[in-house]
Write a protein that holds these residues in place. Structure first.
Motif, mmCIF file in Angstrom:
data_model
loop_
_atom_site.group_PDB
_atom_site.id
_atom_site.type_symbol
_atom_site.label_atom_id
_atom_site.label_comp_id
_atom_site.label_asym_id
_atom_site.label_seq_id
_atom_site.Cartn_x
_atom_site.Cartn_y
_atom_site.Cartn_z
ATOM 1 N N MET A 1 78.338 69.453 -57.196
ATOM 2 C CA MET A 1 79.007 69.860 -56.191
ATOM 3 C C MET A 1 80.127 70.781 -56.412
ATOM 4 S SD MET A 1 76.869 69.076 -53.672
ATOM 5 C CE MET A 1 77.996 69.673 -52.618
ATOM 6 N N GLU A 2 80.966 70.602 -57.595
ATOM 7 C CA GLU A 2 81.954 71.573 -57.814
ATOM 8 C C GLU A 2 81.648 73.058 -58.211
ATOM 9 O OE1 GLU A 2 83.977 69.983 -61.292
ATOM 10 O OE2 GLU A 2 84.602 68.172 -60.144
ATOM 11 N N ILE A 3 80.274 72.998 -58.618
ATOM 12 C CA ILE A 3 79.656 74.075 -58.640
ATOM 13 C C ILE A 3 79.309 74.996 -57.682
ATOM 14 C CG2 ILE A 3 77.551 75.778 -59.865
ATOM 15 C CD1 ILE A 3 78.128 73.500 -62.133
ATOM 16 N N ALA A 4 78.413 73.924 -56.840
ATOM 17 C CA ALA A 4 78.094 74.394 -55.303
ATOM 18 C C ALA A 4 79.503 75.017 -54.524
ATOM 19 C CB ALA A 4 77.098 73.344 -54.678
ATOM 20 N N ASN A 5 80.200 74.031 -54.479
ATOM 21 C CA ASN A 5 81.443 74.549 -53.731
ATOM 22 C C ASN A 5 82.391 75.702 -54.187
ATOM 23 O OD1 ASN A 5 81.005 72.332 -51.968
ATOM 24 N ND2 ASN A 5 82.288 70.916 -53.266
ATOM 25 N N SER A 6 81.971 76.302 -55.371
ATOM 26 C CA SER A 6 82.600 77.546 -55.967
ATOM 27 C C SER A 6 82.023 78.771 -55.491
ATOM 28 C CB SER A 6 82.704 77.380 -57.262
ATOM 29 O OG SER A 6 81.500 77.392 -57.817
ATOM 30 N N LYS A 7 80.550 78.368 -54.849
ATOM 31 C CA LYS A 7 79.782 79.649 -54.412
ATOM 32 C C LYS A 7 80.020 80.141 -53.040
ATOM 33 C CE LYS A 7 76.994 80.715 -57.196
ATOM 34 N NZ LYS A 7 76.992 81.194 -58.334
ATOM 35 N N ALA A 8 79.701 81.317 -52.837
ATOM 36 C CA ALA A 8 79.868 81.958 -51.296
ATOM 37 C C ALA A 8 78.487 81.502 -50.630
ATOM 38 C CB ALA A 8 79.784 83.367 -51.332
#
Ligand code: HEM
Length: 246
Positions: free
Chosen positions: A85-92
């Protein structure tokens, strides 16, 4: 069936109806060795079977087994979910994963590696002794065909403390001793697509945990070798979309 496809492609290439570079089958038919010898149809079909089993079945088996372990081990699921989710939340919104994102999935890959330690999808393979040698007091003559099996070291307490415990931290730092962790084989014959498999598995984990939690419907379901490691009944699960979880 594969032989028929190969014959048809040969005919299509000869008639100009297929391109010599359109896929791996065309490449195998059109590429010769330095003596000008082309691969036999049987060798091409054997290689394609290898690619299908390696490229599809092995990775599919690992993804299935990951779902099994994530459903069984909520604390592991939660840690994978946090990382993803850290990775997912860093994406547009709508932005796809990039190579750099895959490199950040360190904990998830440790989990996948631990799944492959406990249930290596491919049990082992064969080698020919290049020279006479002695192993455990037995002389193995040059030319003998030997079978190596990954589970022998994967489940050995000599190399993995508490070998039956699911512990992704084993892969932190320098990780296991050389040649003790071998789900992809080792040496010059090692799986050539290990990195491709890693990417496929991590993309799968990302998209699974981002959307769902899973529950096993048959908690006692056994793992069988068929010939790859697989849950005996195909791992029926219930998926819970995150927006429906309190
Ligand atoms: C998690 C997934 C995978 C696992 C666990 C796996 C495991 C293995 C193992 C144990 C070997 C034998 C290595 C040896 O004898 O030392 C092997 C060979 C091979 N794998 Fe994979 N593999 C996976 C994914 C893939 C993928 C995605 C592909 C292709 C797209 C692939 C293609 C091959 C090929 C062509 C060989 C034969 C190499 C040779 O004989 O020189 N594998 N793999």
């Amino acid at each position: 069936m594969l032989t028929e496809i190969i014959k048809q492609r040969k005919a299509d290439l000869a008639d100009g109806k297929a391109s010599p570079t359109q896929d791996i089958l065309s490449h195998m038919l059109m590429t010769c060795d330095k003596d000008g010898t082309y691969m036999k149809e049987l060798d091409i079909s054997t290689n394609i079977m290898g690619l299908l089993i390696g490229g599809y079945e092995a990775t599919g088996a690992v993804c299935t087994l990951i779902v099994k372990f994530l459903a069984e081990l909520p604390h592991i699921y939660d840690a994978v979910y946090k990382e993803q989710m850290e990775i997912a939340n860093s994406k547009a919104p709508g932005e796809l994963l990039h190579w750099d994102d895959i490199q950040k999935m360190k904990y998830s890959w440790n989990v996948a590696q631990e799944v492959m330690r406990l249930t290596p999808p491919i049990q082992g393979s064969f080698r020919e002794a290049a020279t006479d040698f002695v192993f455990n007091g037995y002389t193995i003559p040059k030319g003998w065909i030997l079978y190596w099996s990954s589970i022998t070291t994967h489940k050995s307490a000599d190399y993995f403390q508490e070998p039956d415990k699911f512990d992704p931290s084993r892969f932190e730092g320098t990780g296991p001793a050389p040649c003790t962790y071998v789900p992809f084989g080792g040496g010059p014959m090692m799986c050539p697509d290990k990195e491709y498999a890693r990417m496929e598995i991590l993309v799968f984990m990302h998209n699974l945990v981002k959307r769902f939690k899973c529950e096993r419907l048959l908690p006692q379901e056994k793992i069988v070798m068929d010939p790859l490691a697989m849950p005996a009944k195909g791992l029926p699960i219930r998926l819970f979309p995150h927006n429906h979880i309190n």
